[in-house]
Design a protein around this motif. Sequence first.
Motif, PDB file in Angstrom:
ATOM      1  N   PHE A 255       0.715  -1.104   0.115  1.00  0.00           N
ATOM      2  CA  PHE A 255       0.023  -0.074   0.016  1.00  0.00           C
ATOM      3  C   PHE A 255       0.990   1.146  -0.026  1.00  0.00           C
ATOM      4  N   SER A 256       2.160   1.169   0.599  1.00  0.00           N
ATOM      5  CA  SER A 256       2.680   2.600   0.644  1.00  0.00           C
ATOM      6  C   SER A 256       3.820   2.541  -0.431  1.00  0.00           C
ATOM      7  N   GLY A 257       3.776   1.560  -1.220  1.00  0.00           N
ATOM      8  CA  GLY A 257       4.679   1.506  -2.506  1.00  0.00           C
ATOM      9  C   GLY A 257       6.084   1.134  -2.234  1.00  0.00           C
ATOM     10  N   ARG A 258       6.346   0.429  -1.233  1.00  0.00           N
ATOM     11  CA  ARG A 258       7.722   0.136  -0.915  1.00  0.00           C
ATOM     12  C   ARG A 258       8.273  -1.072  -1.817  1.00  0.00           C
ATOM     13  N   ILE A 259       9.369  -0.945  -2.586  1.00  0.00           N
ATOM     14  CA  ILE A 259       9.707  -1.991  -3.342  1.00  0.00           C
ATOM     15  C   ILE A 259      11.111  -2.365  -2.931  1.00  0.00           C
ATOM     16  N   SER A 260      11.773  -3.527  -3.175  1.00  0.00           N
ATOM     17  CA  SER A 260      13.263  -3.872  -3.068  1.00  0.00           C
ATOM     18  C   SER A 260      13.721  -3.668  -4.579  1.00  0.00           C
ATOM     19  N   LYS A 261      15.098  -3.676  -4.476  1.00  0.00           N
ATOM     20  CA  LYS A 261      15.833  -3.435  -5.647  1.00  0.00           C
ATOM     21  C   LYS A 261      15.954  -4.284  -6.693  1.00  0.00           C
ATOM     22  N   ASP A 262      15.683  -5.529  -6.742  1.00  0.00           N
ATOM     23  CA  ASP A 262      15.230  -6.259  -7.558  1.00  0.00           C
ATOM     24  C   ASP A 262      13.935  -6.611  -7.949  1.00  0.00           C
ATOM     25  N   HIS A 263      13.027  -5.824  -7.637  1.00  0.00           N
ATOM     26  CA  HIS A 263      11.542  -5.989  -7.974  1.00  0.00           C
ATOM     27  C   HIS A 263      10.926  -4.595  -8.372  1.00  0.00           C
ATOM     28  N   HIS A 264      10.546  -4.619  -9.531  1.00  0.00           N
ATOM     29  CA  HIS A 264       9.912  -3.247 -10.232  1.00  0.00           C
ATOM     30  C   HIS A 264       8.545  -3.184  -9.881  1.00  0.00           C
ATOM     31  N   LEU A 265       7.984  -1.956  -9.973  1.00  0.00           N
ATOM     32  CA  LEU A 265       6.479  -1.737  -9.748  1.00  0.00           C
ATOM     33  C   LEU A 265       5.853  -2.235 -10.923  1.00  0.00           C
ATOM     34  N   SER A 266       6.445  -2.270 -12.216  1.00  0.00           N
ATOM     35  CA  SER A 266       5.727  -2.642 -13.345  1.00  0.00           C
ATOM     36  C   SER A 266       5.548  -4.233 -13.429  1.00  0.00           C
ATOM     37  N   TYR A 267       6.034  -4.906 -12.581  1.00  0.00           N
ATOM     38  CA  TYR A 267       5.978  -6.353 -12.527  1.00  0.00           C
ATOM     39  C   TYR A 267       4.910  -7.085 -12.335  1.00  0.00           C
ATOM     40  N   PRO A 268       4.309  -7.924 -12.725  1.00  0.00           N
ATOM     41  CA  PRO A 268       3.099  -8.488 -12.462  1.00  0.00           C
ATOM     42  C   PRO A 268       2.959  -9.394 -10.932  1.00  0.00           C
ATOM     43  N   MET A 269       2.027  -9.036 -10.189  1.00  0.00           N
ATOM     44  CA  MET A 269       1.902  -9.580  -8.668  1.00  0.00           C
ATOM     45  C   MET A 269       0.503  -9.979  -8.729  1.00  0.00           C
ATOM     46  N   VAL A 270       0.195 -11.161  -7.955  1.00  0.00           N
ATOM     47  CA  VAL A 270      -1.178 -11.543  -7.797  1.00  0.00           C
ATOM     48  C   VAL A 270      -1.493 -11.296  -6.258  1.00  0.00           C
ATOM     49  N   GLU A 271      -2.881 -10.925  -6.069  1.00  0.00           N
ATOM     50  CA  GLU A 271      -3.213 -10.588  -4.770  1.00  0.00           C
ATOM     51  C   GLU A 271      -3.952 -11.698  -4.017  1.00  0.00           C
ATOM     52  N   TYR A 272      -3.845 -11.941  -2.610  1.00  0.00           N
ATOM     53  CA  TYR A 272      -4.570 -13.013  -2.237  1.00  0.00           C
ATOM     54  C   TYR A 272      -5.097 -12.166  -0.900  1.00  0.00           C
ATOM     55  N   CYS A 273      -6.463 -12.359  -0.677  1.00  0.00           N
ATOM     56  CA  CYS A 273      -7.152 -11.727   0.608  1.00  0.00           C
ATOM     57  C   CYS A 273      -7.549 -12.944   1.592  1.00  0.00           C
TER      58      CYS A 273
END
Length: 321
Positions: A255-273
């Motif tokens: 939610f706060s938009g934090r990422i690590s150096k090896d992962h870009h925001l444009s990479y696909p992710m899947v959400e699980y609730c």
Amino acid sequence: MTQLFQSMADLSHVRFSAYRTAMKSRRLQKALCLDLLELSIAQSVFDQHKLTHNGQLLEIPGIINCLCTIYRELQQVHPDLVNVPLCVDLCLNWLLKVYDSDRSGKVQVLSMKIGLFSLSKGPLKDKYKYLFAQVAGAAGICNQRQLALLLHNSIQIPHQLGEAAAFGGRNMEPSVRSCFQNVGRDDVIELQQFVDWMHLEPQSMVWLPVLHRVAAAETAKHQAKCNICKECPMVGFRYRSLKHFNYNVCQMCFFSGRISKDHHLSYPMVEYCTPTTSGEDVRDFTKVLKNKFRSKKYFTKHPRLGYLPVQTILEEEHSET
């Protein structure tokens, strides 16, 4: 009510408007005890009070009578959770803030129904059916004007929370056009066509399905470690990378938009609730294999939107249609 809205300031860290709006709506829903209200009970109370003409303007005494019946019903089932006078007062205050900005002391029956149905308890598909039924004609079909009326009443909820601009503002024309283009006609839509369109999470309504996922994720516990803050187990939403193996992000970091150096925001992710099943684990593993050799440039060119985009309009830049 003032304290409730002031308390929502702590959600400003949530960068994504759909989640921020859904979390505000969830806090509101619980404060009004509407998370305890079954759709069928709400409809039964409306019928009991003979509120069948949705164009009728309901004055404050009529609103209070209806709300008293609703909360007395809820108190019988949840005596420790429902304070009838307080709930009636809060809900009345909220309805007037959302649907009576001119302070005329009157709220349209349609608006009251859509407001309460939107924040009530129940399966999302059933909620879509109830909402559609409020504007559909006798034949069970809905024209463009009727759909615009439904969407206009619905968007008042995020608008009152200060979030409407991110969902296209209060101009419903782009969303109506999106729906009718999706079904390939321009005269009327049927219930199932509306439900199918809503399942695509159109931008003007995306906050509502996200609200349901926020509620489902509240108690979810995932046996995985966040690759950013190292939280384990993760509580709430879990976000799993479909680019890197065994890369997970917790709700707070996402939610706060934090990422690590090896992962870009444009990479696909899947959400699980909710916690993942073995089938979902295998499915995600297969997707990671496909994406492993795709470049960052590929994902930048092929962004994945979780909703149908419509033009975002600043509130002051348009006149309502």
